[in-house]
Scaffold this motif. Structure first.
Motif, PDB file in Angstrom:
ATOM      1  N   TRP A  28       7.251  28.833  64.669  1.00 42.98           N
ATOM      2  CA  TRP A  28       8.692  28.652  64.824  1.00 42.98           C
ATOM      3  C   TRP A  28       9.433  29.295  63.653  1.00 42.98           C
ATOM      4  O   TRP A  28      10.487  29.917  63.842  1.00 42.98           O
ATOM      5  CB  TRP A  28       9.064  27.181  64.925  1.00 42.98           C
ATOM      6  N   ARG A  33      13.375  30.189  64.140  1.00 43.02           N
ATOM      7  CA  ARG A  33      13.826  28.920  64.715  1.00 43.02           C
ATOM      8  C   ARG A  33      13.584  27.796  63.720  1.00 43.02           C
ATOM      9  O   ARG A  33      12.719  26.941  63.899  1.00 43.02           O
ATOM     10  CB  ARG A  33      13.108  28.654  66.036  1.00 43.02           C
ATOM     11  N   THR A  34      14.380  27.799  62.662  1.00 39.63           N
ATOM     12  CA  THR A  34      14.208  26.777  61.633  1.00 39.63           C
ATOM     13  C   THR A  34      14.451  25.375  62.183  1.00 39.63           C
ATOM     14  O   THR A  34      13.843  24.427  61.715  1.00 39.63           O
ATOM     15  CB  THR A  34      15.145  27.037  60.436  1.00 39.63           C
ATOM     16  N   ASP A  35      15.318  25.264  63.189  1.00 41.02           N
ATOM     17  CA  ASP A  35      15.576  23.957  63.782  1.00 41.02           C
ATOM     18  C   ASP A  35      14.309  23.382  64.407  1.00 41.02           C
ATOM     19  O   ASP A  35      13.979  22.206  64.221  1.00 41.02           O
ATOM     20  CB  ASP A  35      16.704  24.040  64.804  1.00 41.02           C
ATOM     21  N   LYS A  36      13.579  24.227  65.124  1.00 38.39           N
ATOM     22  CA  LYS A  36      12.342  23.783  65.770  1.00 38.39           C
ATOM     23  C   LYS A  36      11.243  23.515  64.733  1.00 38.39           C
ATOM     24  O   LYS A  36      10.495  22.544  64.857  1.00 38.39           O
ATOM     25  CB  LYS A  36      11.847  24.827  66.772  1.00 38.39           C
ATOM     26  N   GLU A  38      11.665  22.621  61.643  1.00 36.60           N
ATOM     27  CA  GLU A  38      12.004  21.377  60.942  1.00 36.60           C
ATOM     28  C   GLU A  38      11.770  20.161  61.832  1.00 36.60           C
ATOM     29  O   GLU A  38      11.289  19.122  61.367  1.00 36.60           O
ATOM     30  CB  GLU A  38      13.452  21.431  60.457  1.00 36.60           C
ATOM     31  N   SER A  39      12.060  20.273  63.118  1.00 35.88           N
ATOM     32  CA  SER A  39      11.801  19.162  64.053  1.00 35.88           C
ATOM     33  C   SER A  39      10.311  18.837  64.104  1.00 35.88           C
ATOM     34  O   SER A  39       9.931  17.657  64.126  1.00 35.88           O
ATOM     35  CB  SER A  39      12.294  19.513  65.457  1.00 35.88           C
ATOM     36  N   ALA A  40       9.474  19.865  64.125  1.00 34.23           N
ATOM     37  CA  ALA A  40       8.022  19.643  64.141  1.00 34.23           C
ATOM     38  C   ALA A  40       7.578  18.959  62.853  1.00 34.23           C
ATOM     39  O   ALA A  40       6.731  18.059  62.871  1.00 34.23           O
ATOM     40  CB  ALA A  40       7.283  20.959  64.337  1.00 34.23           C
ATOM     41  N   TRP A  42       9.411  16.924  60.901  1.00 31.91           N
ATOM     42  CA  TRP A  42       9.839  15.521  60.884  1.00 31.91           C
ATOM     43  C   TRP A  42       9.070  14.687  61.914  1.00 31.91           C
ATOM     44  O   TRP A  42       8.812  13.508  61.679  1.00 31.91           O
ATOM     45  CB  TRP A  42      11.349  15.405  61.081  1.00 31.91           C
ATOM     46  N   LEU A  43       8.683  15.296  63.041  1.00 33.02           N
ATOM     47  CA  LEU A  43       7.843  14.591  64.004  1.00 33.02           C
ATOM     48  C   LEU A  43       6.498  14.264  63.365  1.00 33.02           C
ATOM     49  O   LEU A  43       5.996  13.138  63.474  1.00 33.02           O
ATOM     50  CB  LEU A  43       7.641  15.433  65.265  1.00 33.02           C
ATOM     51  N   ASP A  46       6.901  11.470  60.984  1.00 35.08           N
ATOM     52  CA  ASP A  46       7.018  10.187  61.691  1.00 35.08           C
ATOM     53  C   ASP A  46       5.654   9.688  62.174  1.00 35.08           C
ATOM     54  O   ASP A  46       5.382   8.490  62.154  1.00 35.08           O
ATOM     55  CB  ASP A  46       7.948  10.310  62.901  1.00 35.08           C
ATOM     56  N   LYS A  80      19.860  23.170  52.934  1.00 34.55           N
ATOM     57  CA  LYS A  80      18.622  22.683  53.556  1.00 34.55           C
ATOM     58  C   LYS A  80      17.448  22.784  52.579  1.00 34.55           C
ATOM     59  O   LYS A  80      16.609  21.877  52.507  1.00 34.55           O
ATOM     60  CB  LYS A  80      18.308  23.476  54.826  1.00 34.55           C
TER      61      LYS A  80
END
Length: 184
Positions: A28, A33-36, A38-40, A42-43, A46, A80
């Motif tokens: 990503w 796709r820094t948004d994707k 970063e989502s991965a 944080w997932l 978690d 960020k």
């Protein structure tokens, strides 16, 4: 796989792997796709309480950090990057695998320089000094490299600060006096 694991649909021992998540984050990141990415991250963060082997590491965080620095919106990239490094520093006692290293700080220095802010050179220099101090205290994972000095010198060269020349000369003197670094 993550959804199946979370719902208890996988046999014990079949939890998601760190290397798979890091590969996804890296992919990503390379795609911009820094948004994707970063989502991965944080997932994964978690899930670390549920999965024994799925604990984010420096590679996970540094991949996202590096992606932010390549972002076209340099102000957002800097915000960020600062937040991510701060998170790493704040949580490294509990999660030693995310303690910032030389790559982390080098990338943060680049974020400052690319930001174009008037205080970029000074902030890059402060990060370099932090690396020097931690290295002198025995943390070899943050040992500065001559490339770090070059980043700061380039930042001073672009700076409009009237004292930038003196600060650059002072940094060059430190480099010349260094027992661990040699000018290139």
């Amino acid at each position: 796989l993550v959804n199946k694991y979370s719902k208890g649909m996988l046999p014990p021992g079949n939890e998601p792997e760190l290397i798979a998540f890091n590969g996804v984050i890296s992919a990503w990141s390379r795609m911009g796709r820094t948004d994707k990415a970063e989502s991965a991250l944080w997932l994964m963060d978690d899930l670390r309480t549920e999965c024994k082997r799925l604990v984010p590491d420096k590679v996970s965080y540094n991949s996202v950090l590096h992606a932010h620095v390549k972002n076209r919106d340099k102000a957002q990239a800097l915000r960020k990057a600062i937040a991510l490094v701060q998170h790493m520093e704040d949580h490294s006692q509990v999660q030693p695998s995310i303690r910032p290293d030389a790559f982390t700080y080098s990338t943060l220095m680049k974020a400052w320089v690319h930001s174009g802010r008037p205080d970029a050179a000074e902030n890059a220099a402060q990060i370099y000094l932090k690396m020097e101090q931690r290295s002198a205290a025995g943390d070899t994972s943050v040992t500065p490299h001559v490339r770090n000095v070059n980043v700061v010198l380039n930042a001073y060269a672009k700076s409009r600060d009237r004292s930038a020349t003196q600060k650059a000369h002072a940094l060059l003197r430190r480099l010349q006096e260094s027992e661990t670094l040699e000018p290139d």
